[in-house]
Write an enzyme that holds these catalytic residues in place. Sequence first.
Site, PDB file in Angstrom:
ATOM      1  N   TYR A  41      -6.536 -23.277   6.907  1.00  0.00           N
ATOM      2  CA  TYR A  41      -5.197 -23.601   6.422  1.00  0.00           C
ATOM      3  C   TYR A  41      -4.515 -24.633   7.305  1.00  0.00           C
ATOM      4  CZ  TYR A  41      -2.749 -20.893  10.069  1.00  0.00           C
ATOM      5  OH  TYR A  41      -2.238 -20.446  11.258  1.00  0.00           O
ATOM      6  N   LYS A 154      -8.611 -23.903  12.447  1.00  0.00           N
ATOM      7  CA  LYS A 154      -7.394 -23.247  11.940  1.00  0.00           C
ATOM      8  C   LYS A 154      -7.796 -22.339  10.785  1.00  0.00           C
ATOM      9  CE  LYS A 154      -2.494 -24.352  11.420  1.00  0.00           C
ATOM     10  NZ  LYS A 154      -1.999 -23.388  12.393  1.00  0.00           N
ATOM     11  N   GLU A 186      -3.228 -20.367  24.881  1.00  0.00           N
ATOM     12  CA  GLU A 186      -2.133 -20.853  24.022  1.00  0.00           C
ATOM     13  C   GLU A 186      -1.332 -19.661  23.529  1.00  0.00           C
ATOM     14  OE1 GLU A 186      -3.683 -22.644  20.401  1.00  0.00           O
ATOM     15  OE2 GLU A 186      -5.161 -21.056  20.176  1.00  0.00           O
ATOM     16  N   LEU A 210      -6.249 -24.293  19.616  1.00  0.00           N
ATOM     17  CA  LEU A 210      -6.054 -25.198  18.493  1.00  0.00           C
ATOM     18  C   LEU A 210      -5.517 -26.523  19.039  1.00  0.00           C
ATOM     19  CD1 LEU A 210      -6.059 -25.261  15.320  1.00  0.00           C
ATOM     20  CD2 LEU A 210      -3.582 -24.974  15.501  1.00  0.00           C
TER      21      LEU A 210
HETATM   22  N1  PDD Z   1       0.678 -22.361  13.946  1.00  0.00           N
HETATM   23  N2  PDD Z   1      -1.992 -22.650  18.271  1.00  0.00           N
HETATM   24  C1  PDD Z   1      -2.025 -21.756  17.264  1.00  0.00           C
HETATM   25  C2  PDD Z   1      -2.883 -20.551  17.404  1.00  0.00           C
HETATM   26  C3  PDD Z   1      -1.262 -21.969  16.101  1.00  0.00           C
HETATM   27  O1  PDD Z   1      -1.320 -21.082  15.093  1.00  0.00           O
HETATM   28  C4  PDD Z   1      -0.423 -23.117  16.019  1.00  0.00           C
HETATM   29  C5  PDD Z   1       0.428 -23.405  14.814  1.00  0.00           C
HETATM   30  C6  PDD Z   1      -0.401 -24.024  17.106  1.00  0.00           C
HETATM   31  C7  PDD Z   1       0.430 -25.273  17.072  1.00  0.00           C
HETATM   32  O2  PDD Z   1      -0.134 -26.238  16.197  1.00  0.00           O
HETATM   33  P1  PDD Z   1       0.755 -27.323  15.446  1.00  0.00           P
HETATM   34  O3  PDD Z   1       1.562 -28.011  16.488  1.00  0.00           O
HETATM   35  O4  PDD Z   1      -0.240 -28.218  14.822  1.00  0.00           O
HETATM   36  O5  PDD Z   1       1.613 -26.577  14.458  1.00  0.00           O
HETATM   37  C8  PDD Z   1      -1.214 -23.756  18.203  1.00  0.00           C
HETATM   38  C9  PDD Z   1       1.422 -22.582  12.736  1.00  0.00           C
HETATM   39  C10 PDD Z   1       2.799 -23.070  12.962  1.00  0.00           C
HETATM   40  C11 PDD Z   1       1.346 -21.342  11.844  1.00  0.00           C
HETATM   41  O6  PDD Z   1       0.275 -20.753  11.839  1.00  0.00           O
HETATM   42  O7  PDD Z   1       2.307 -21.017  11.151  1.00  0.00           O
END
Ligand code: PDD
Length: 297
Positions: A41, A154, A186, A210
């Site tokens: 996703y 993801k 993270e 990620l």
């Molecule tokens: N999540 N690490 C993890 C495990 C994440 O699920 C996310 C983002 C990030 C940050 O990635 P980005 O800057 O590309 O949003 C890092 C989203 C917001 C979610 O699952 O809703």
Amino acid sequence: MINRQGVFKISIGFINGRFISIEEEVIPIDERGHQFGDGVYEVIRVYNSMPFMADEHLERLMRSAEAVQIEPNQSLDQLKEIINQGIEISGLTDAEVYIQVTRGISPRQHHFPQCPASLSMTIRPVRLVSEELRRNGASVTLMDDERWANCYIKSLNLLPNVLAKQAAYSAGHYEAVFIRDGLITEGSSSNVFVVKGQVVYTTPLSKKILSGITRQAVIGLCKELGIALEEKEMTTEFFMDSDEIFITSTTTELLPICSVDGQTIGDGKPGSITQRLYTAYQVLYKGTKNRQNRVIL
Ligand code: PDD
């Protein structure tokens, strides 16, 4: 809520070729995303009716799909078109777009079925972080990283993230920050940054985290602003002993962290480098071009 054309702003969904009401019950019993979490996703933030860093998000979606051997039915450009159409239909100017690509719909069996991949999407108004949290900073708790070895994908399999986030919330924290082999990886849904002296540090890219799109934007902003940035493996001691901490994600943007498991970070207030980077990030997304390619400032 009324948009420019005088149309109601609404949350909408999309599944396998059609836009639907967000309330419509559409997931078939044999959908593999539902049965196995067999999919990937993305989350894209919409500012000024335009998806922000859409190419970067959709390229990551394609990389995630490739890593789990799912072949999306749409090209990156077709996905962008569907998203833009959805934004138009919803009438939302500020929104969160969630897109799921799964291995498709087929009677339950573990091995790959012969069926086309599914595509679903939701477009909803943004859930804004409260002004109070932005002003005062949030708190996090440290937790063992019990996720699998491929966190760079993801994936829809978010159970360890969900459990960690809930444990953090139940204990009054905004986020859980994971530790694997004594090192910070993270957050449960965010990347992590630390400021010490005048240097910004963040966990280096590997299969353990990620590759956040917001992280990537912040690294770019550090370069632009002449702020030193180092990608570094961080021990818990290094993390706790920082002047500033902030987390990043598409939905949270940059959020200052002022306490870790009850221990105050720096002077307990959002730090100046965090604030500077957040201001620069806002300028970046406010500069998002609209569909006529005009910069909106
Ligand atoms: N999540 N690490 C993890 C495990 C994440 O699920 C996310 C983002 C990030 C940050 O990635 P980005 O800057 O590309 O949003 C890092 C989203 C917001 C979610 O699952 O809703």
